[in-house]
Scaffold this motif. Structure first.
Motif, short mmCIF file in Angstrom:
data_model
loop_
_atom_site.label_atom_id
_atom_site.label_comp_id
_atom_site.label_asym_id
_atom_site.label_seq_id
_atom_site.Cartn_x
_atom_site.Cartn_y
_atom_site.Cartn_z
N ALA A 208 5.90 -7.08 0.54
CA ALA A 208 6.31 -6.72 -0.74
C ALA A 208 5.96 -7.36 -2.01
CB ALA A 208 7.94 -6.39 -0.84
N ASP A 209 5.78 -6.56 -2.80
CA ASP A 209 5.47 -7.45 -4.08
C ASP A 209 6.54 -7.38 -5.17
OD1 ASP A 209 5.04 -4.97 -5.48
OD2 ASP A 209 2.91 -4.89 -5.13
N GLN A 210 6.43 -8.01 -6.36
CA GLN A 210 7.54 -7.96 -7.23
C GLN A 210 7.84 -6.56 -7.82
OE1 GLN A 210 9.44 -11.06 -8.07
NE2 GLN A 210 10.69 -9.88 -9.16
N ALA A 211 6.78 -5.99 -8.14
CA ALA A 211 7.17 -4.58 -8.55
C ALA A 211 7.76 -3.74 -7.53
CB ALA A 211 5.80 -3.96 -8.98
N GLN A 212 7.31 -3.68 -6.51
CA GLN A 212 8.03 -3.15 -5.59
C GLN A 212 9.58 -3.44 -5.17
OE1 GLN A 212 5.40 -3.82 -2.35
NE2 GLN A 212 4.86 -1.61 -2.03
N TYR A 213 9.89 -5.01 -5.21
CA TYR A 213 11.32 -5.18 -5.35
C TYR A 213 12.03 -4.83 -6.56
CZ TYR A 213 15.16 -8.14 -6.21
OH TYR A 213 16.25 -8.89 -6.70
N GLU A 214 11.39 -4.69 -7.66
CA GLU A 214 12.32 -4.26 -8.94
C GLU A 214 12.39 -2.63 -8.63
OE1 GLU A 214 13.40 -6.08 -11.14
OE2 GLU A 214 12.15 -8.05 -10.77
N LEU A 215 11.64 -1.85 -8.01
CA LEU A 215 11.78 -0.29 -7.66
C LEU A 215 13.17 -0.52 -6.77
CD1 LEU A 215 10.82 2.63 -7.92
CD2 LEU A 215 9.66 1.73 -5.60
N ILE A 216 12.94 -1.12 -5.73
CA ILE A 216 14.28 -0.96 -4.74
C ILE A 216 15.49 -1.42 -5.28
CG2 ILE A 216 14.89 -2.09 -2.57
CD1 ILE A 216 12.88 -0.15 -2.07
N GLY B 77 0.78 -1.22 0.08
CA GLY B 77 0.00 0.18 0.06
C GLY B 77 0.75 1.36 -0.11
N LYS B 78 2.05 1.30 0.11
CA LYS B 78 2.99 2.37 0.10
C LYS B 78 3.23 2.81 -1.23
CE LYS B 78 5.38 2.12 4.55
NZ LYS B 78 4.63 1.37 5.23
N ALA B 79 3.30 4.22 -1.40
CA ALA B 79 3.54 4.90 -2.58
C ALA B 79 5.17 4.54 -2.86
CB ALA B 79 3.40 6.42 -2.64
N ASP B 80 5.35 4.22 -4.14
CA ASP B 80 6.59 4.03 -4.81
C ASP B 80 7.64 4.87 -4.10
OD1 ASP B 80 5.58 1.80 -6.04
OD2 ASP B 80 5.92 2.90 -8.07
N GLU B 81 7.51 6.31 -4.11
CA GLU B 81 8.48 7.12 -3.86
C GLU B 81 8.59 7.04 -2.19
OE1 GLU B 81 9.19 12.22 -3.78
OE2 GLU B 81 7.48 11.27 -4.56
N GLN C 59 12.10 6.04 -0.40
CA GLN C 59 12.98 6.87 0.43
C GLN C 59 13.19 6.23 1.95
OE1 GLN C 59 11.06 10.98 0.20
NE2 GLN C 59 11.58 11.09 -1.88
N ILE C 60 11.91 5.81 2.33
CA ILE C 60 11.80 4.97 3.61
C ILE C 60 12.85 3.99 3.81
CG2 ILE C 60 10.52 3.52 5.48
CD1 ILE C 60 8.05 5.17 4.32
N PHE C 61 12.85 3.09 2.78
CA PHE C 61 13.97 1.85 2.59
C PHE C 61 15.40 2.38 2.64
CE2 PHE C 61 16.28 -1.46 0.67
CZ PHE C 61 15.79 -2.41 0.97
N GLY C 62 15.63 3.53 1.79
CA GLY C 62 16.98 4.11 1.74
C GLY C 62 17.49 4.71 3.00
N ARG C 63 16.44 5.29 3.82
CA ARG C 63 16.74 6.13 5.36
C ARG C 63 17.26 4.95 6.26
NH1 ARG C 63 19.40 8.39 6.78
NH2 ARG C 63 18.51 9.73 8.43
N LEU C 64 16.29 4.02 6.31
CA LEU C 64 16.71 2.76 7.20
C LEU C 64 17.92 1.94 6.91
CD1 LEU C 64 12.87 1.28 7.92
CD2 LEU C 64 14.12 2.96 9.24
N TYR C 65 18.27 1.88 5.86
CA TYR C 65 19.28 1.25 5.44
C TYR C 65 20.64 2.25 6.09
CZ TYR C 65 22.91 -0.92 2.70
OH TYR C 65 24.12 -1.21 2.19
N GLU C 66 20.46 3.39 5.47
CA GLU C 66 21.67 4.34 5.83
C GLU C 66 21.97 4.19 7.44
OE1 GLU C 66 20.64 8.08 4.28
OE2 GLU C 66 20.41 7.20 2.15
#
Length: 251
Positions: A80-88, A55-59, A63-70
């Motif tokens: 997560a679905d396949q499209a979200q994985y491809e985005l990440i 349900g999360k917007a791609d953007e 950004q959330i994924f990136g900040r938590l990783y940093e």
């Protein structure tokens, strides 16, 4: 950086007291407008914040994924679905995705896992929820053994693995249909049993409600029940129990 890491750097002269003080004065969360990232959660609870991706917007997700990783050097996302994985993956090619559990993550390569939790399923259709539980517990530092397809329609399959199950610090039991497996295992072990009802079953299973009610009404002792299909909640609780048994923390 974690609290312990900061204190060690101050002790070793790598960080000044003033620099450490500035870090601790930071807000316990980061305001992103659409989200407030709880960076202090690991300090309070021993477990870092994870992402519920559905349900999360791609953007926002990116950004959330990136900040938590940093922040932590690793990150964990559920549903997560396949499209979200491809985005990440476009920005973080080291991210791993499991289409069965629908988990996307980047893990530290030197992670140490201790203790043991066992994750059991009644049938193979319960595996997606079981994998969500197992991989959650593993991410949070627990060694996990999987024992799948040992439902009550063939108890000899379960009994063949009972010695392994009985040596675990806790047992996650994942079952749909009537959900009886949790009661059976609860009567065979002296450790906590975390029961996970799944939405697997025919019409009268009511999308997991029948299994949920069976597990809540179990006559076996030592059973805790999480929500329908909530593998993440079960894996989290298993990791907490395992840490208590092993005398370890997440700090």
């Amino acid at each position: 950086m974690e609290t312990r890491e900061i204190l060690k750097k101050v002790q070793n002269g790598m960080l000044s007291v003033e620099e450490a003080e500035q870090y601790f004065r930071r807000q316990p969360f980061e305001e992103m407008g659409y989200a407030k990232l709880d960076f202090h959660r690991k300090i309070r609870s021993g477990f870092a914040e994870v992402i519920f991706c559905s349900g999360k917007a791609d953007e926002h997700l990116l950004q959330i994924f990136g900040r938590l990783y940093e922040q932590d050097g690793e990150v964990f996302g559920t549903r997560a679905d396949q499209a979200q994985y491809e985005l990440i993956r476009q920005k973080y090619p080291q991210a791993a995705y499991d289409p069965v559990s629908r988990i996307i993550k980047i893990e530290k390569p030197d992670k140490i896992r201790t203790g043991r939790a066992v994750v059991c399923t009644a049938g193979t259709a319960d595996i997606p929820v079981a994998e969500e539980a197992a991989q959650t517990a593993e991410y949070f530092g627990t060694r996990v053994e999987r024992i799948y397809d040992v439902g009550v329609s063939g108890l000899h399959r379960l009994l063949a693995k009972i010695e392994v199950i009985q040596t675990a610090n806790c047992v996650v039991t994942v079952a749909g249909m009537e959900g009886a497996l949790a009661s059976v295992i609860g009567g065979l072990v002296d450790k906590p049993v975390i029961a996970v009802p799944t939405s697997v079953g025919y019409g009268a299973s009511l999308h997991g409600l029948s299994a949920l009610l069976t597990m809540i009404n179990s006559c076996a002792n030592g059973i805790a029940v999480v929500n329908i299909d909530n593998g993440y909640g079960a894996g989290y609780l298993a990791a907490q129990i395992n840490r208590l048994a092993e005398g370890t923390t997440g700090q």
